[in-house]
Design an enzyme around this catalytic site. Structure first.
Site, PDB file in Angstrom:
ATOM      1  N   ARG A 167      40.741  44.880  37.755  1.00  0.00           N
ATOM      2  CA  ARG A 167      41.437  43.598  37.978  1.00  0.00           C
ATOM      3  C   ARG A 167      41.824  43.420  39.453  1.00  0.00           C
ATOM      4  O   ARG A 167      42.910  42.920  39.787  1.00  0.00           O
ATOM      5  CB  ARG A 167      42.704  43.487  37.109  1.00  0.00           C
ATOM      6  CG  ARG A 167      42.463  43.477  35.637  1.00  0.00           C
ATOM      7  CD  ARG A 167      41.683  42.247  35.155  1.00  0.00           C
ATOM      8  NE  ARG A 167      41.571  42.289  33.731  1.00  0.00           N
ATOM      9  CZ  ARG A 167      40.602  42.976  33.099  1.00  0.00           C
ATOM     10  NH1 ARG A 167      39.666  43.611  33.777  1.00  0.00           N
ATOM     11  NH2 ARG A 167      40.572  42.994  31.788  1.00  0.00           N
ATOM     12  N   SER A 241      46.174  37.822  29.215  1.00  0.00           N
ATOM     13  CA  SER A 241      47.058  38.986  29.403  1.00  0.00           C
ATOM     14  C   SER A 241      47.971  38.744  30.592  1.00  0.00           C
ATOM     15  O   SER A 241      47.488  38.490  31.691  1.00  0.00           O
ATOM     16  CB  SER A 241      46.227  40.238  29.710  1.00  0.00           C
ATOM     17  OG  SER A 241      45.308  40.439  28.673  1.00  0.00           O
ATOM     18  N   GLU A 337      49.558  40.134  35.940  1.00  0.00           N
ATOM     19  CA  GLU A 337      48.170  39.890  36.342  1.00  0.00           C
ATOM     20  C   GLU A 337      48.017  38.532  37.067  1.00  0.00           C
ATOM     21  O   GLU A 337      47.302  38.460  38.068  1.00  0.00           O
ATOM     22  CB  GLU A 337      47.294  39.931  35.081  1.00  0.00           C
ATOM     23  CG  GLU A 337      45.820  39.949  35.375  1.00  0.00           C
ATOM     24  CD  GLU A 337      44.982  39.954  34.101  1.00  0.00           C
ATOM     25  OE1 GLU A 337      44.987  40.965  33.379  1.00  0.00           O
ATOM     26  OE2 GLU A 337      44.320  38.937  33.828  1.00  0.00           O
TER      27      GLU A 337
HETATM   28  C1  LIG Z   1      43.250  32.747  26.978  1.00  0.00           C
HETATM   29  C2  LIG Z   1      42.909  33.519  28.244  1.00  0.00           C
HETATM   30  C3  LIG Z   1      42.167  34.677  28.145  1.00  0.00           C
HETATM   31  C4  LIG Z   1      41.836  35.394  29.307  1.00  0.00           C
HETATM   32  N1  LIG Z   1      41.099  36.543  29.180  1.00  0.00           N
HETATM   33  C5  LIG Z   1      40.753  37.246  30.275  1.00  0.00           C
HETATM   34  C6  LIG Z   1      39.959  38.434  30.150  1.00  0.00           C
HETATM   35  O1  LIG Z   1      39.540  38.810  29.068  1.00  0.00           O
HETATM   36  N2  LIG Z   1      39.657  39.114  31.273  1.00  0.00           N
HETATM   37  C7  LIG Z   1      40.080  38.700  32.501  1.00  0.00           C
HETATM   38  O2  LIG Z   1      39.763  39.386  33.490  1.00  0.00           O
HETATM   39  N3  LIG Z   1      40.833  37.581  32.655  1.00  0.00           N
HETATM   40  C8  LIG Z   1      41.174  36.845  31.584  1.00  0.00           C
HETATM   41  N4  LIG Z   1      41.938  35.717  31.717  1.00  0.00           N
HETATM   42  C9  LIG Z   1      42.414  35.317  33.046  1.00  0.00           C
HETATM   43  C10 LIG Z   1      41.528  34.250  33.734  1.00  0.00           C
HETATM   44  O3  LIG Z   1      40.727  33.574  32.806  1.00  0.00           O
HETATM   45  C11 LIG Z   1      40.625  34.850  34.812  1.00  0.00           C
HETATM   46  O4  LIG Z   1      41.388  35.534  35.771  1.00  0.00           O
HETATM   47  C12 LIG Z   1      39.798  33.773  35.522  1.00  0.00           C
HETATM   48  O5  LIG Z   1      38.846  34.387  36.375  1.00  0.00           O
HETATM   49  C13 LIG Z   1      40.640  32.804  36.354  1.00  0.00           C
HETATM   50  O6  LIG Z   1      39.776  31.762  36.760  1.00  0.00           O
HETATM   51  P1  LIG Z   1      40.346  30.371  37.214  1.00  0.00           P
HETATM   52  O7  LIG Z   1      39.199  29.571  37.743  1.00  0.00           O
HETATM   53  O8  LIG Z   1      41.128  29.735  36.138  1.00  0.00           O
HETATM   54  O9  LIG Z   1      41.280  30.818  38.419  1.00  0.00           O
HETATM   55  P2  LIG Z   1      42.650  30.137  38.884  1.00  0.00           P
HETATM   56  O10 LIG Z   1      43.722  30.443  37.903  1.00  0.00           O
HETATM   57  O11 LIG Z   1      42.427  28.728  39.247  1.00  0.00           O
HETATM   58  O12 LIG Z   1      42.924  30.987  40.199  1.00  0.00           O
HETATM   59  C14 LIG Z   1      43.240  32.354  40.131  1.00  0.00           C
HETATM   60  C15 LIG Z   1      43.320  32.923  41.544  1.00  0.00           C
HETATM   61  O13 LIG Z   1      42.051  32.850  42.188  1.00  0.00           O
HETATM   62  C16 LIG Z   1      42.112  32.010  43.351  1.00  0.00           C
HETATM   63  N5  LIG Z   1      40.860  31.261  43.375  1.00  0.00           N
HETATM   64  C17 LIG Z   1      40.316  30.524  42.368  1.00  0.00           C
HETATM   65  N6  LIG Z   1      39.115  30.070  42.733  1.00  0.00           N
HETATM   66  C18 LIG Z   1      38.897  30.509  43.994  1.00  0.00           C
HETATM   67  C19 LIG Z   1      37.828  30.362  44.926  1.00  0.00           C
HETATM   68  N7  LIG Z   1      36.721  29.674  44.629  1.00  0.00           N
HETATM   69  N8  LIG Z   1      37.939  30.948  46.154  1.00  0.00           N
HETATM   70  C20 LIG Z   1      39.048  31.659  46.465  1.00  0.00           C
HETATM   71  N9  LIG Z   1      40.098  31.823  45.638  1.00  0.00           N
HETATM   72  C21 LIG Z   1      40.011  31.263  44.412  1.00  0.00           C
HETATM   73  C22 LIG Z   1      43.343  31.157  43.148  1.00  0.00           C
HETATM   74  O14 LIG Z   1      43.873  30.694  44.398  1.00  0.00           O
HETATM   75  C23 LIG Z   1      44.276  32.136  42.448  1.00  0.00           C
HETATM   76  O15 LIG Z   1      44.811  33.042  43.375  1.00  0.00           O
HETATM   77  C24 LIG Z   1      42.286  34.954  30.584  1.00  0.00           C
HETATM   78  C25 LIG Z   1      43.040  33.768  30.670  1.00  0.00           C
HETATM   79  C26 LIG Z   1      43.331  33.047  29.503  1.00  0.00           C
HETATM   80  C27 LIG Z   1      44.121  31.776  29.624  1.00  0.00           C
END
Ligand SMILES: Cc1cc2nc3c(=O)[nH]c(=O)nc-3n(C[C@H](O)[C@H](O)[C@H](O)COP(=O)(O)OP(=O)(O)OC[C@H]3O[C@@H](n4cnc5c(N)ncnc54)[C@H](O)[C@@H]3O)c2cc1C
Length: 341
Positions: A167, A241, A337
């Protein structure tokens, strides 16, 4: 021409899976690199805090964002090359992660199936090296390109440069928004290796009557498990998580195991041991806990939920109390996380 519309005082509620209703001072949706560059060049916005937003599924907003939110919506995906062993597939940062995984499976490519149904975007997937059911994004990662905001230069980062860990990646250790990931290239092996050692994956495959493994069958099984176990953010606000699994020395893990003999422990290749944060939280009695608008999901103690109308600070306070109780009972620090703002 390239300047997208910059809105002011925009509610971020539709843009974060916790469903927290706080405003952003400025908000812009960008669909091209040229538009992104134009926005970043505006003098009035340059000194402001910036938040790069994908799907908002790994953030907790505890206050209004007094700066510029850039919602990255760069789209596109394609095979870029192929050798004897693998295909290389590139996806733009704004692509929905799960749709991208499904598309690779439809093309007949394997490798990402265990990461099915993780919310969010392709561009965010390297940030915390998303992982599930024994696979991490890094296992299929080839390279990415990112814009360095301070210089305007687009850099390519290979596997080593990203310094992936559990992570974690290099991108979590530079100032937020220093790099904006534009696209990610994956290397998908032609001879797939299936990762089905997790008991619940095996049980679900058996339940679905799967006799021959395939990327599609594994993806279907994992989607079924996830739908059963995790709340759908469209119904119940959450960020998956909320805490990482703590990684401790094997000496400490063994001594804890003597005291708490049911405690699950996962020895790691580097000699450390991973503990299950969900189990630790459950043992402290939090699973299903309800407190006004916030709570701990009844089926999974790792997931904090917005039961409707919660403030981010309420979720943050609950998280702190959970951390304190785990520390008091086990002497273990559990780390959040999501990005907390
Ligand atoms: C129901 C649920 C289940 C999940 N299960 C998992 C799992 O099994 N495993 C897991 O690892 N995670 C899980 N997650 C967490 C999440 O889905 C991941 O971390 C995902 O990669 C976040 O993507 P996002 O586009 O929503 O990022 P955001 O929430 O929009 O951003 C997260 C971070 O990344 C940065 N960021 C986003 N895009 C960029 C970019 N293009 N360039 C630079 N920085 C950027 C943001 O500034 C922020 O710091 C889960 C979340 C939910 C709600």
């Amino acid at each position: 021409m390239n300047m997208p519309q910059i809105e002011t005082h925009v509610s971020l509620k539709p843009y974060n899976t916790f469903g927290i209703d706080v405003p952003a001072r400025h908000f812009v949706r960008v669909t091209t690199l040229a538009a992104l560059r134009s926005v970043l060049s505006l003098p009035a916005l340059q000194a402001m805090p910036r938040l790069i937003l994908g799907g908002g599924s790994n953030i907790l907003l505890t206050q209004p964002f007094d700066g510029l939110v850039i919602k990255l919506a760069l789209l596109g995906k394609a095979q870029v090359s192929e050798d004897d062993e693998a295909v290389h597939v590139k996806a733009m940062a704004g692509e929905n992660w799960h749709d991208f995984v499904c598309w690779t499976i439809q093309q007949g490519w394997a490798g990402l199936e265990n990461l099915s149904l993780i919310p969010g975007t392709v561009g965010a997937s390297p940030i915390q090296n998303i992982g599930a059911y024994g696979v991490e994004m890094k296992d299929c990662f080839h390279s990415l390109t990112a814009l360095e905001v301070s210089t305007g230069t687009v850099h390519t980062f290979d596997h080593a440069a990203c310094r992936f860990a559990y992570r974690d990646s290099m991108f979590k250790h530079v100032a937020p928004g220093h790099y904006i990931i534009l696209d990610v290239t994956f290397r998908l092996p032609k001879k797939p290796q299936w990762h089905t050692s997790y008991g619940e994956v095996q049980a679900e495959l058996a339940r679905q009557g799967v006799v021959e493994l395939s990327a599609q069958a594994i993806s279907d099984a994992i989607c079924t498990i996830r739908r059963r176990k995790l709340p759908d953010p469209a119904q119940i606000g959450n960020a998956g998580s909320f805490f990482k699994n703590p990684v401790v020395s094997t000496v400490l893990a063994e001594s804890l195991k003597k005291q708490f003999n049911q405690m699950p422990t996962y020895p790691q290749p580097d000699g450390t041991t991973k503990l299950a944060a969900g189990w630790l939280i459950d043992q402290c009695g939090w699973k299903g806990h309800v407190e006004g608008a916030v709570g701990v999901y009844e089926k999974q103690a790792l997931v904090l939920i917005n039961r409707g109308g919660a403030a981010g600070s309420e979720i943050c306070n609950l998280a702190k109390r959970i951390q304190h109780s785990v520390m008091a009972k086990f002497g273990i620090e559990i780390e959040p996380e999501p990005l907390i703002l």
